[in-house]
Scaffold this active site. Structure first.
Site, short mmCIF file in Angstrom:
data_model
loop_
_atom_site.label_atom_id
_atom_site.label_comp_id
_atom_site.label_asym_id
_atom_site.label_seq_id
_atom_site.Cartn_x
_atom_site.Cartn_y
_atom_site.Cartn_z
CG HIS A 197 110.87 21.22 -28.28
ND1 HIS A 197 110.91 21.63 -26.97
CD2 HIS A 197 110.07 22.10 -28.92
CE1 HIS A 197 110.18 22.72 -26.81
NE2 HIS A 197 109.63 23.02 -27.99
CE1 TYR B 271 113.79 17.81 -19.64
CE2 TYR B 271 113.05 17.04 -17.50
CZ TYR B 271 112.90 17.09 -18.86
OH TYR B 271 111.86 16.43 -19.46
N PRO C 137 107.75 12.03 -13.24
CG PRO C 137 106.88 14.10 -12.65
CD PRO C 137 107.16 12.74 -12.11
CE LYS D 243 111.53 8.42 -21.66
NZ LYS D 243 111.46 8.75 -23.08
CE1 TYR E 212 113.02 15.09 -23.94
CE2 TYR E 212 113.27 14.48 -21.62
CZ TYR E 212 112.72 15.30 -22.59
OH TYR E 212 111.86 16.31 -22.24
C1 PHB Z 1 105.33 19.11 -19.05
O1 PHB Z 1 105.42 19.90 -20.00
O2 PHB Z 1 104.32 19.03 -18.30
C2 PHB Z 1 106.50 18.19 -18.77
C3 PHB Z 1 107.56 18.17 -19.67
C4 PHB Z 1 108.65 17.31 -19.42
C5 PHB Z 1 108.65 16.52 -18.27
C6 PHB Z 1 107.57 16.55 -17.38
C7 PHB Z 1 106.49 17.40 -17.63
O3 PHB Z 1 109.72 15.72 -18.02
#
Ligand code: PHB
Ligand code: APR
Length: 393
Positions: free
Chosen positions: A72, A201, A293, A297, A385
């Protein structure tokens, strides 16, 4: 039994440490309390930083990730339904992230351990540490009704937040720093195509949401929810409706619905223990720190810890120098705290806090709109990120 490094815990930290040591000719044995099936069935996060990808390449456990993982180059944000994209690759001079489930990373590392004859002892109960402050440490456990003992030179505590290694350190010798968030993440896994080709997000009056994925045919979604929420109050239809509202109309239009194959609520916490060492015991991964989460990280910090710890252990066994081991905790914590800050900041920016007043919500919106319009702000977000450099401090 005897080995050079006893590793407690067969999660990403323990398994990757074993492989980093193995390729350098350092022997280790992993002691894991759960069965292999249980370990390989845990649903966890799925975003790998470039540094983590390179570590998996370094130990030759990257083939399936390369074949099945999704690279990505960007990630999107949605503010009350209005979306914008952060060009990770363009803003970091070429860095991206790899979307590949932690479950798959764990399976790949266990398969490598098996293929290379690196011992992983599953279903080891009552693991306990001994001789940690001396120069002859050991680990004991029970299995199949027998008491077992492993003598070693060093112990790596990779047994997660609820493990026994950090708990074995005398309280006067370790300090914890914690922030518990007043909400959790309700996550679902569904075998439907993702609503967008990259992660989204979303922050919304109703709360945070995240659209992620495991593959082009398996989606992973989260919504912010009370941590004590009864899952029975969240049938699939209600979750899909809430996701459509919080992710915004573009995502909702592309959202395929289907039955959840996994549904769970996880608490959010920031936690760091200092130092990450006691005598011959070294902590790595969730055993030493936890991040919410939001910034993806957790797995990546486990990887950077064991990168530093493996370098220190390899130097010790190769040259006899303990300098790397003496500097491990400070080196690991320098990177841990930067990731803790990013995860704390990103969580505070995108979630609805129960005690939030109008001013605080407008501060969130102002910062999000600033990020929407500022290359400098997006660059700062992008470099955190994709993962700060592993080299140096
Ligand atoms: C996930 O795909 O489980 C996932 C992706 C990004 C995050 C947290 C969880 O910030
Ligand atoms: N004895 C032996 N093994 C133990 C014990 C114990 N007393 N306690 C815990 N374990 C095992 C757990 O069963 C688990 O397999 O240690 C392992 C710890 O793995 P993780 O919790 O996954 O921690 P870590 O390897 O540091 O990886 C961190 O995993 O949980 C996610 O969100 C977290 O992405 C992050 C990553």
């Amino acid at each position: 039994m005897r080995t050079q490094v006893a590793i407690v815990g067969a999660g990403p930290a323990g398994l990757l440490l074993q492989q980093l040591l193995h390729v350098a000719g350092v022997e280790s044995v992993i002691l894991e309390q759960r069965t292999r099936d249980y370990v390989e069935s845990r649903i966890r996060a799925g975003v790998l930083e470039q540094g983590t990808v390179r570590l998996l390449e370094q130990v030759g456990v990257d083939a399936r990730m390369r074949a099945e993982g999704l690279v990505h180059d960007g990630v999107s944000m949605a503010v009350d339904g209005r979306r914008f994209r952060i060009d990770l690759k363009g803003l970091t001079g070429g860095d991206s992230v790899m979307v590949y489930g932690q479950t798959e990373v764990t399976k790949d590392l266990i398969a490598a351990a098996e293929a290379r004859g690196a011992p992983v002892i599953f279903a080891a109960s009552g693991v306990a540490l001994g001789g940690v402050e001396g120069d002859r440490p050991f680990v004991t456990w029970r299995k199949d009704g027998r008491e077992e003992r492993l003598d070693c030179d060093y112990i790596a505590g990779c047994d997660g937040f609820h493990g026994i290694c950090r708990a074995s350190i005398p309280p006067a010798l370790i300090q914890g720093y914690e922030r518990v968030y007043p909400f959790g993440w309700l996550g679902i896994l569904a075998d439907v195509p993702p609503c967008h080709h990259e992660l989204i997000y979303a922050t919304h009056e109703r709360g945070f949401a995240l659209a992620s994925m495991r593959s082009a045919s398996r989606s992973r979604y989260y919504i912010q929810a009370p941590v004590d929420e009864d899952l029975a109050a969240w049938p699939d239809a209600r979750i899909w409706d809430e996701l459509a509202l919080r992710l915004g109309p573009e995502a909702a239009a592309g959202m395929a619905r289907g039955p959840s194959i996994e549904k769970s609520i996880a608490p959010l916490r920031s936690f760091v223990a200092e130092p990450m060492r006691w005598g011959r015991l070294f902590l790595a991964g969730d055993a030493a720190h936890i991040v919410p989460p939001t910034g993806a990280k957790g797995l990546n910090l486990a990887a950077s810890d064991v990168c530093f710890l493996s370098q220190a252990l390899i130097t010790r066994f190769r040259d006899g120098s303990e300098a790397g081991l003496d500097g491990y905790s400070a080196r690991a914590l320098a990177r841990v705290w930067k990731a803790e800050r990013f995860s704390w900041w990103f969580t505070g920016l995108t979630h609805r806090f129960p005690d939030m007043d109008g001013f605080s919500r407008r501060m969130q919106t102002a910062e999000l709109e600033y990020i929407r319009g500022s290359r400098a702000a997006q660059q700062a977000m992008a470099e955190n990120y994709v993962g700060l450099p592993l080299s140096g401090g």
